[in-house]
Design a protein around this motif. Structure first.
Motif, PDB file in Angstrom:
ATOM      1  N   GLU A 166     -14.409  -1.291 -53.855  1.00 12.04           N
ATOM      2  CA  GLU A 166     -15.350  -0.521 -53.571  1.00 12.04           C
ATOM      3  C   GLU A 166     -15.112   0.982 -53.729  1.00 12.04           C
ATOM      4  N   VAL A 167     -13.790   1.443 -52.945  1.00 16.23           N
ATOM      5  CA  VAL A 167     -13.357   2.969 -53.269  1.00 16.23           C
ATOM      6  C   VAL A 167     -12.908   2.931 -54.780  1.00 16.23           C
ATOM      7  N   LEU A 168     -12.534   2.053 -55.392  1.00 14.22           N
ATOM      8  CA  LEU A 168     -12.314   2.082 -56.879  1.00 14.22           C
ATOM      9  C   LEU A 168     -13.652   2.309 -57.740  1.00 14.22           C
ATOM     10  N   GLN A 169     -14.642   1.444 -57.356  1.00 15.72           N
ATOM     11  CA  GLN A 169     -15.874   1.565 -58.011  1.00 15.72           C
ATOM     12  C   GLN A 169     -16.435   3.203 -57.947  1.00 15.72           C
ATOM     13  N   GLU A 170     -16.406   3.671 -56.523  1.00 15.86           N
ATOM     14  CA  GLU A 170     -16.901   4.931 -56.431  1.00 15.86           C
ATOM     15  C   GLU A 170     -16.197   6.038 -57.129  1.00 15.86           C
ATOM     16  N   PHE A 171     -14.784   5.901 -57.071  1.00 14.44           N
ATOM     17  CA  PHE A 171     -13.667   6.660 -57.933  1.00 14.44           C
ATOM     18  C   PHE A 171     -14.289   7.000 -59.569  1.00 14.44           C
ATOM     19  N   LEU A 172     -14.574   5.606 -60.025  1.00 11.25           N
ATOM     20  CA  LEU A 172     -14.745   5.363 -61.181  1.00 11.25           C
ATOM     21  C   LEU A 172     -16.244   6.317 -61.756  1.00 11.25           C
ATOM     22  N   ALA A 173     -17.310   5.861 -60.732  1.00 10.22           N
ATOM     23  CA  ALA A 173     -18.505   6.416 -60.902  1.00 10.22           C
ATOM     24  C   ALA A 173     -18.224   7.759 -60.981  1.00 10.22           C
ATOM     25  N   GLN A 174     -17.421   8.444 -59.878  1.00 12.99           N
ATOM     26  CA  GLN A 174     -17.257   9.978 -60.018  1.00 12.99           C
ATOM     27  C   GLN A 174     -16.625  10.507 -61.108  1.00 12.99           C
ATOM     28  N   ARG A 175     -15.848   9.620 -62.153  1.00 15.43           N
ATOM     29  CA  ARG A 175     -15.295  10.430 -63.248  1.00 15.43           C
ATOM     30  C   ARG A 175     -15.845  10.039 -64.558  1.00 15.43           C
ATOM     31  N   GLU A 176     -17.133   9.363 -64.257  1.00 15.94           N
ATOM     32  CA  GLU A 176     -17.972   8.932 -65.423  1.00 15.94           C
ATOM     33  C   GLU A 176     -18.242  10.338 -66.273  1.00 15.94           C
ATOM     34  N   THR A 177     -18.928  11.364 -65.459  1.00 17.26           N
ATOM     35  CA  THR A 177     -19.426  12.510 -66.222  1.00 17.26           C
ATOM     36  C   THR A 177     -18.249  12.912 -66.883  1.00 17.26           C
ATOM     37  N   GLU A 178     -17.085  13.045 -66.373  1.00 20.01           N
ATOM     38  CA  GLU A 178     -15.904  13.677 -66.879  1.00 20.01           C
ATOM     39  C   GLU A 178     -15.697  12.828 -68.205  1.00 20.01           C
ATOM     40  N   GLY A 179     -15.634  11.701 -68.109  1.00 21.05           N
ATOM     41  CA  GLY A 179     -15.086  10.898 -69.303  1.00 21.05           C
ATOM     42  C   GLY A 179     -16.135  11.085 -70.461  1.00 21.05           C
ATOM     43  N   GLN A 180     -17.517  11.148 -69.888  1.00 19.29           N
ATOM     44  CA  GLN A 180     -18.491  11.363 -71.165  1.00 19.29           C
ATOM     45  C   GLN A 180     -18.106  12.646 -71.879  1.00 19.29           C
ATOM     46  N   ALA A 181     -17.857  13.579 -71.027  1.00 15.83           N
ATOM     47  CA  ALA A 181     -17.541  15.016 -71.924  1.00 15.83           C
ATOM     48  C   ALA A 181     -16.203  14.810 -72.419  1.00 15.83           C
ATOM     49  N   VAL A 182     -15.281  14.291 -72.304  1.00 13.97           N
ATOM     50  CA  VAL A 182     -14.080  14.243 -72.812  1.00 13.97           C
ATOM     51  C   VAL A 182     -14.375  13.148 -74.486  1.00 13.97           C
ATOM     52  N   LEU A 183     -15.255  12.379 -74.275  1.00 15.17           N
ATOM     53  CA  LEU A 183     -15.706  11.439 -75.306  1.00 15.17           C
ATOM     54  C   LEU A 183     -16.373  12.428 -76.330  1.00 15.17           C
ATOM     55  N   GLN A 184     -17.394  13.012 -75.771  1.00 13.32           N
ATOM     56  CA  GLN A 184     -18.118  13.697 -76.889  1.00 13.32           C
ATOM     57  C   GLN A 184     -17.475  15.072 -77.471  1.00 13.32           C
ATOM     58  N   ALA A 185     -16.558  15.425 -76.762  1.00 15.16           N
ATOM     59  CA  ALA A 185     -15.540  16.472 -77.475  1.00 15.16           C
ATOM     60  C   ALA A 185     -14.722  16.036 -78.417  1.00 15.16           C
ATOM     61  N   ASP A 186     -14.528  14.828 -78.391  1.00 12.46           N
ATOM     62  CA  ASP A 186     -13.294  14.290 -79.378  1.00 12.46           C
ATOM     63  C   ASP A 186     -13.906  14.070 -80.960  1.00 12.46           C
ATOM     64  N   GLN A 187     -13.237  15.120 -81.673  1.00 15.63           N
ATOM     65  CA  GLN A 187     -13.728  15.397 -83.057  1.00 15.63           C
ATOM     66  C   GLN A 187     -13.337  14.090 -83.988  1.00 15.63           C
ATOM     67  N   ASN A 188     -12.186  13.606 -83.565  1.00 18.06           N
ATOM     68  CA  ASN A 188     -11.636  12.408 -84.420  1.00 18.06           C
ATOM     69  C   ASN A 188     -12.605  11.286 -84.446  1.00 18.06           C
ATOM     70  N   LEU A 189     -13.551  11.058 -83.198  1.00 17.63           N
ATOM     71  CA  LEU A 189     -14.224  10.004 -83.269  1.00 17.63           C
ATOM     72  C   LEU A 189     -15.687  10.003 -84.033  1.00 17.63           C
ATOM     73  N   THR A 190     -16.132   9.105 -84.607  1.00 19.68           N
ATOM     74  CA  THR A 190     -17.332   9.246 -85.726  1.00 19.68           C
ATOM     75  C   THR A 190     -18.309   8.959 -84.337  1.00 19.68           C
ATOM     76  N   GLN A 191     -19.780   9.071 -84.749  1.00 18.11           N
ATOM     77  CA  GLN A 191     -20.507   8.552 -83.788  1.00 18.11           C
ATOM     78  C   GLN A 191     -20.752   7.325 -83.225  1.00 18.11           C
ATOM     79  N   ALA A 192     -20.512   6.563 -84.540  1.00 18.37           N
ATOM     80  CA  ALA A 192     -20.580   5.157 -84.224  1.00 18.37           C
ATOM     81  C   ALA A 192     -19.419   4.703 -83.275  1.00 18.37           C
ATOM     82  N   GLN A 193     -18.319   5.211 -83.403  1.00 17.94           N
ATOM     83  CA  GLN A 193     -17.056   4.990 -82.465  1.00 17.94           C
ATOM     84  C   GLN A 193     -17.347   5.487 -80.901  1.00 17.94           C
ATOM     85  N   LYS A 194     -18.066   6.598 -80.912  1.00 17.44           N
ATOM     86  CA  LYS A 194     -18.405   6.963 -79.726  1.00 17.44           C
ATOM     87  C   LYS A 194     -19.418   6.062 -79.038  1.00 17.44           C
ATOM     88  N   GLN A 195     -20.397   5.551 -79.780  1.00 22.65           N
ATOM     89  CA  GLN A 195     -21.291   4.545 -79.387  1.00 22.65           C
ATOM     90  C   GLN A 195     -20.609   3.343 -78.814  1.00 22.65           C
TER      91      GLN A 195
END
Length: 609
Positions: free
Chosen positions: A448-477
């Motif tokens: 449960e604590v781990l689930q809350e931790f990962l949920a809190q990091r979700e926005t952070e992970g999305q931001a890193v994903l969208q900023a990665d220029q090496n990945l195509t749109q399909a790879q990001k999807q």
């Protein structure tokens, strides 16, 4: 104690009271008590007999005048010389027939109270057991007017099941133990004195009444006769004389008397036939208070009422003591624990607590106090569960805070904002999760604590994903879909953790009921054996009495005992009545105790298994 203290003060003969000093002393005595009381006419040497039982020359004051010396009832707790862990409680009673008081009602109440309190009652008289001596023991003929077994019911046929052992001591005995030219024992001398006369005239009935009462109320009887201890002129100095100055025959009989009383006097118990409890010093104080209050209020001392009153107090204390045992058993438990381990600790503590309750409680006929105990344990277990969850949350949060430091440091340095950063970020986050899961002793809230931790990091992970220029749109999807799948899997793991915990809590609830019912069954089986044994003993003594009546030619009286004997036969033969009582109590417990663990699961949104 170095000296006796007054137990029941009776200055005026009408306002008896239990002294505070005696109650305070008894409250400190948690050992079972063997209560030996001496009663009889005043100035007959009762106190001297008690001093012999205590193994001392001086203790209970003897007095040396014609006045009654002991007022009320005095007590002297002594370590029992034959039974380690037991207290010999000696009671010296105010002499009956005190001409200065001239209050027969006072004598009747004192005698009745002494009968109710003692394990063994010694009746002390002088010279011989003759008609005069038996007439002076008229108090026994009126016991049915001063004592009740059940409130509102006049039934003295049950007295023999609750009354003490009876010993008649005859002091300054100078006669030969000889009847019709045949030498007899002291017990045969007593039984001969208690023979009934045939006939229905008032004179015969008056003659038979005290004898019949003694036979009916005290089936276990014993007699001792004592020669005069010293010459008449020295009687006033008796407590100051060494054994060497006493008559050897008197001294020998004193030793035999003391050895017999100490050997056969049972532990004081209180019961109503179906339930009984061993009386400790503390309980004895309450028992005396109960009887004295009944007498002062104008009520007849009632065994059933005394049992109920004592049971209410004792069962309440049994619950408190059992909960203290539960708390003590769990005192050293280090949290957090996995639910299985915590349940194991709880079951062990509960078993000890219930065992304590079963040992200390009695006459909990509707299961009220056991239900109270189960609820109390449930509340404590709930508190423990809450503490365990809190400890698990703290440990898990602290662990994650430590493991995520590297990831946060690299984030703050911008290491994940360059091309290929998302792969590095995800690898570090997965490393945190893996190390977290491998770490031991996290408790019940890990997923449960781990689930809350990962949920809190979700926005952070999305931001890193969208900023990665090496990945195509399909790879990001694809990466987003993978992240969602991981979230679903983590949600499943969290729900599975909750489900397992809920299953264990429901199992705990069932095992709690089973533990209580099993120990209740064990106790009731033991009580059934005791009741049956008691019924067999009472039946045996009644059959012996019936046989004696037949030998004396009292066929009608013998036949009148048949109804009582048949009832005892049924009771002695009934081995299954306890099972009916057990089933009824089991149902009462199930109905009275809330399913607190089920409520816990529901209130915390734990999925039902």
């Amino acid at each position: 104690m170095e000296a006796p203290v007054c137990l029941v003060d009776n200055p005026s003969g009408s306002q008896m009271r239990v002294t505070a000093e005696a109650l305070a002393l008894l409250a400190r005595l948690d050992q079972p008590v063997v209560v030996v009381a001496v009663a009889g006419l005043y100035r007959t040497g009762k106190s001297y007999l008690l001093n012999r039982l205590a193994g001392v020359r001086t203790g209970f004051s003897l007095g040396s005048t014609v006045q009654s010396h002991t007022k009320g009832i005095w007590m002297w707790p002594r370590p029992h010389p034959c039974r380690p862990g037991h207290t010999l409680l000696l009671l010296d009673t105010e002499g009956l027939g005190d001409v200065e008081k001239g209050d027969s009602a006072n004598d009747h109440w004192l005698f009745s109270l002494t009968v109710l309190l003692s394990s063994t009652l010694v009746y002390n008289s002088m010279k011989t057991i003759d008609q005069n001596a038996l007439e002076k023991l008229h108090f026994v003929t009126e016991l049915s007017e001063h004592i009740q077994v059940k409130a509102g019911m006049e039934d003295d046929t049950q007295f023999c099941r609750f009354f003490p052992h009876f010993i008649w001591t005859v002091r300054d005995f100078t006669l030969q133990l000889d009847i019709d030219g045949k030498q007899v024992t002291e017990d045969e001398y007593l039984e001969n004195a208690l023979k009934l006369k045939p006939g229905n005239s008032k004179k015969v009935m008056d003659y038979n009444l005290p004898r019949q009462c003694l036979r009916d109320y005290f089936p276990t009887r014993k007699c001792f006769v004592f020669s005069q201890p010293v010459a008449g002129s020295e009687m006033g100095q008796l407590e100051h004389l060494d054994d060497a100055n006493l008559d050897p025959l008197f001294l020998q009989k004193s030793h035999i008397f003391s050895d017999y009383v100490l050997a056969v006097s049972p532990v004081k118990t209180l019961g109503d036939g179906n339930n009984h409890t061993i009386i400790t010093g503390k309980k004895f104080g309450r028992l005396v208070q109960s009887y004295v209050e009944m007498i002062k209020s104008g009520k007849l001392p009632c065994l059933e009422d005394a049992v109920t009153s004592l049971a209410t107090i004792q069962n309440g204390e049994a619950v408190k003591g059992a909960l203290a045992v539960y708390d003590c058993e769990l005192q050293g438990v280090s949290l957090p624990l996995e639910q299985g381990l915590l349940s194991e600790q709880h079951r062990k503590a509960e078993k000890e607590a219930v065992a304590h309750f079963m040992k200390k409680s009695f006459k909990d006929q509707d299961g009220k106090f056991q239900a109270e105990l189960m609820t109390g344990i449930g509340q404590r277990y709930q508190s423990l569960l809450d503490k365990n969850e809190g400890a698990s949350i703290r440990v898990c949060q602290d662990l994650l805070a430590q493991l995520v430091q590297s990831l946060e440091r690299e984030l703050s340095h911008g290491d994940y904002t360059r091309p290929g950063g998302y792969e590095l970020y995800k690898a570090e986050r997965d490393r945190v999760v893996e190390k977290f899961r491998r770490s031991p002793n996290k408790g019940v809230k890990a997923e449960e604590v781990l689930q809350e931790f990962l949920a809190q990091r979700e926005t952070e992970g999305q931001a890193v994903l969208q900023a990665d220029q090496n990945l195509t749109q399909a790879q990001k999807q694809v990466a987003e879909e993978t992240a969602r799948a991981e979230q679903v899997e983590q949600q499943r793991l969290m729900e599975e953790e909750k489900r397992r915990r809920a299953e264990q809590l429901l199992k705990d609830q069932e095992q709690s009921h089973q533990e209580n019912l099993q120990q209740l069954q064990n106790k009731m089986e033991e009580e059934a054996k005791r009741i049956q044994k008691e019924a067999f003993h009472t039946l045996e003594t009644k059959l012996q009495e019936q046989e004696k009546l037949l030998k004396m030619g009292f066929e009608e009286k013998s036949k009148s005992m048949e109804e009582e004997l048949e009832k005892l036969r049924r009771e002695a033969a009934d081995q299954n009545s306890w099972m009916t009582m057990f089933c009824e109590l089991g149902k009462a417990l199930v109905q009275q105790v809330p399913n607190y663990l089920i409520y816990t699961a529901a209130n915390k949104n734990v999925p039902k298994p």
